[in-house]
Write a protein that holds these residues in place. Sequence first.
Motif, short mmCIF file in Angstrom:
data_model
loop_
_atom_site.label_atom_id
_atom_site.label_comp_id
_atom_site.label_asym_id
_atom_site.label_seq_id
_atom_site.Cartn_x
_atom_site.Cartn_y
_atom_site.Cartn_z
N ALA A 32 0.83 -1.20 0.00
CA ALA A 32 0.00 0.00 0.00
C ALA A 32 0.87 1.25 0.00
CB ALA A 32 -0.93 0.00 1.21
N ASN A 33 1.92 1.26 0.80
CA ASN A 33 2.82 2.42 0.83
C ASN A 33 3.54 2.62 -0.49
OD1 ASN A 33 2.14 2.94 3.49
ND2 ASN A 33 3.94 1.94 4.34
N ALA A 34 3.83 1.53 -1.19
CA ALA A 34 4.58 1.64 -2.44
C ALA A 34 3.71 1.99 -3.64
CB ALA A 34 5.31 0.33 -2.71
N THR A 35 2.45 1.57 -3.64
CA THR A 35 1.65 1.70 -4.86
C THR A 35 0.55 2.76 -4.81
OG1 THR A 35 0.15 -0.06 -4.13
CG2 THR A 35 2.04 -0.71 -5.49
N ARG A 36 0.09 3.12 -3.64
CA ARG A 36 -1.01 4.09 -3.58
C ARG A 36 -0.49 5.50 -3.80
NH1 ARG A 36 -4.59 1.38 1.02
NH2 ARG A 36 -4.99 -0.53 -0.11
N PRO A 37 -1.32 6.35 -4.39
CA PRO A 37 -0.86 7.72 -4.70
C PRO A 37 -0.53 8.51 -3.44
CG PRO A 37 -2.98 7.24 -5.76
CD PRO A 37 -2.69 6.11 -4.85
N TRP A 38 0.68 9.01 -3.38
CA TRP A 38 1.11 9.81 -2.24
C TRP A 38 0.38 11.15 -2.19
CZ3 TRP A 38 3.10 14.51 -3.53
CH2 TRP A 38 3.61 14.65 -4.82
N GLN A 39 -0.18 11.57 -3.33
CA GLN A 39 -0.86 12.86 -3.39
C GLN A 39 -2.09 12.90 -2.47
OE1 GLN A 39 0.04 11.03 -6.05
NE2 GLN A 39 1.18 12.32 -7.48
N ILE A 40 -2.67 11.73 -2.19
CA ILE A 40 -3.81 11.67 -1.26
C ILE A 40 -3.40 12.27 0.08
CG2 ILE A 40 -5.28 10.11 0.08
CD1 ILE A 40 -5.03 8.11 -2.25
N TYR A 41 -2.29 11.82 0.60
CA TYR A 41 -1.84 12.23 1.92
C TYR A 41 -1.25 13.64 1.89
CZ TYR A 41 -2.69 7.34 2.21
OH TYR A 41 -3.30 6.12 2.12
N ALA A 42 -0.66 14.04 0.77
CA ALA A 42 -0.16 15.41 0.65
C ALA A 42 -1.33 16.41 0.65
CB ALA A 42 0.66 15.55 -0.63
N ASP A 43 -2.39 16.10 -0.10
CA ASP A 43 -3.55 16.99 -0.12
C ASP A 43 -4.23 17.06 1.25
OD1 ASP A 43 -3.03 17.34 -2.78
OD2 ASP A 43 -4.75 16.21 -3.51
N PHE A 44 -4.33 15.91 1.90
CA PHE A 44 -4.95 15.88 3.22
C PHE A 44 -4.10 16.65 4.24
CE2 PHE A 44 -6.20 13.45 7.18
CZ PHE A 44 -7.46 14.01 7.26
N ALA A 45 -2.79 16.51 4.14
CA ALA A 45 -1.90 17.25 5.04
C ALA A 45 -2.04 18.75 4.82
CB ALA A 45 -0.45 16.81 4.83
N GLN A 46 -2.14 19.18 3.57
CA GLN A 46 -2.32 20.62 3.29
C GLN A 46 -3.62 21.12 3.90
OE1 GLN A 46 -0.28 22.88 2.10
NE2 GLN A 46 1.31 21.34 1.92
N HIS A 47 -4.67 20.32 3.84
CA HIS A 47 -5.94 20.71 4.44
C HIS A 47 -5.80 20.83 5.96
CE1 HIS A 47 -10.27 21.09 4.92
NE2 HIS A 47 -10.18 20.19 5.89
N LEU A 48 -5.12 19.86 6.60
CA LEU A 48 -4.92 19.90 8.05
C LEU A 48 -4.05 21.08 8.46
CD1 LEU A 48 -4.40 16.13 8.91
CD2 LEU A 48 -6.45 17.52 9.26
N ILE A 49 -3.04 21.40 7.65
CA ILE A 49 -2.19 22.56 7.94
C ILE A 49 -3.01 23.84 7.87
CG2 ILE A 49 -0.31 23.96 6.99
CD1 ILE A 49 1.11 21.29 6.29
N GLY A 50 -3.90 23.94 6.89
CA GLY A 50 -4.77 25.11 6.79
C GLY A 50 -5.66 25.25 8.02
N LEU A 51 -6.20 24.14 8.50
CA LEU A 51 -7.02 24.18 9.71
C LEU A 51 -6.20 24.60 10.93
CD1 LEU A 51 -9.14 20.91 9.35
CD2 LEU A 51 -9.92 23.25 9.04
N ALA A 52 -5.00 24.05 11.06
CA ALA A 52 -4.15 24.35 12.22
C ALA A 52 -3.69 25.81 12.19
CB ALA A 52 -2.95 23.41 12.26
N ARG A 53 -3.35 26.32 11.03
CA ARG A 53 -2.89 27.72 10.94
C ARG A 53 -3.98 28.68 11.34
NH1 ARG A 53 0.26 29.42 5.80
NH2 ARG A 53 0.90 31.07 7.20
N SER A 54 -5.23 28.39 10.99
CA SER A 54 -6.32 29.28 11.38
C SER A 54 -6.55 29.23 12.90
CB SER A 54 -7.60 28.94 10.62
OG SER A 54 -8.05 27.65 10.98
#
Length: 198
Positions: A88-110
């Motif tokens: 799963a770590n090797a084949t699933r798109p890493w962009q899923i977790y990058a996009d989710f992290a950006q959303h969480l960072i936006g929530l935390a910054r506010s």
Amino acid sequence: MHKGTLVFAQLMLYLPLSTFRRCVADHNGEHKVKDFSCLDQFFAMAFAQLTYRESLRDIEVNLRAQARRLYHMGFRCQTISRNTLANANATRPWQIYADFAQHLIGLARSLYATEPFGLELDAAVYAFDASTIDLCLSVFAWAPFRSTKAAIKLHTLLDLRGNIPSFIHITDGKTHEVNVMDDLVLEPGAFYLMDRGY
């Protein structure tokens, strides 16, 4: 017998799972997935991070010790094997977790936007630096650094109001720090702290 919600599941309840599912759908992360969903993978990696696991074997052993409680921890799979997690770590798109992290960072910054900084500044203050992470050359041949070892560089822009990373960029170990400045979007009126390497 304990009948309440486990601490790990209580922590995961704070996550915006609807946003996570949207990120999975945007990147087609559940394509040909039978049992081990992207959410199970995320929970396994979050568990590993929160409990300081050091390897896939360590993650597997600790989660198998909780096999009867996996459902109560939030997992929907029956068991977690090292091979399944590695695939799963090797084949699933890493962009899923990058996009989710950006959303969480936006929530935390506010949340930290009005926190006192200790200085009388109305503008944002950022610290920018890079760290070299050494890797084994025989395992990570794609990350050249020296003739005997591999490495990557983790370039991080840290918002000092709340210590939240607002920009992360990973390069090979040979990339100089100043080359990443071109990828950085500068905020007008903000202060940027960096060392002499830049």
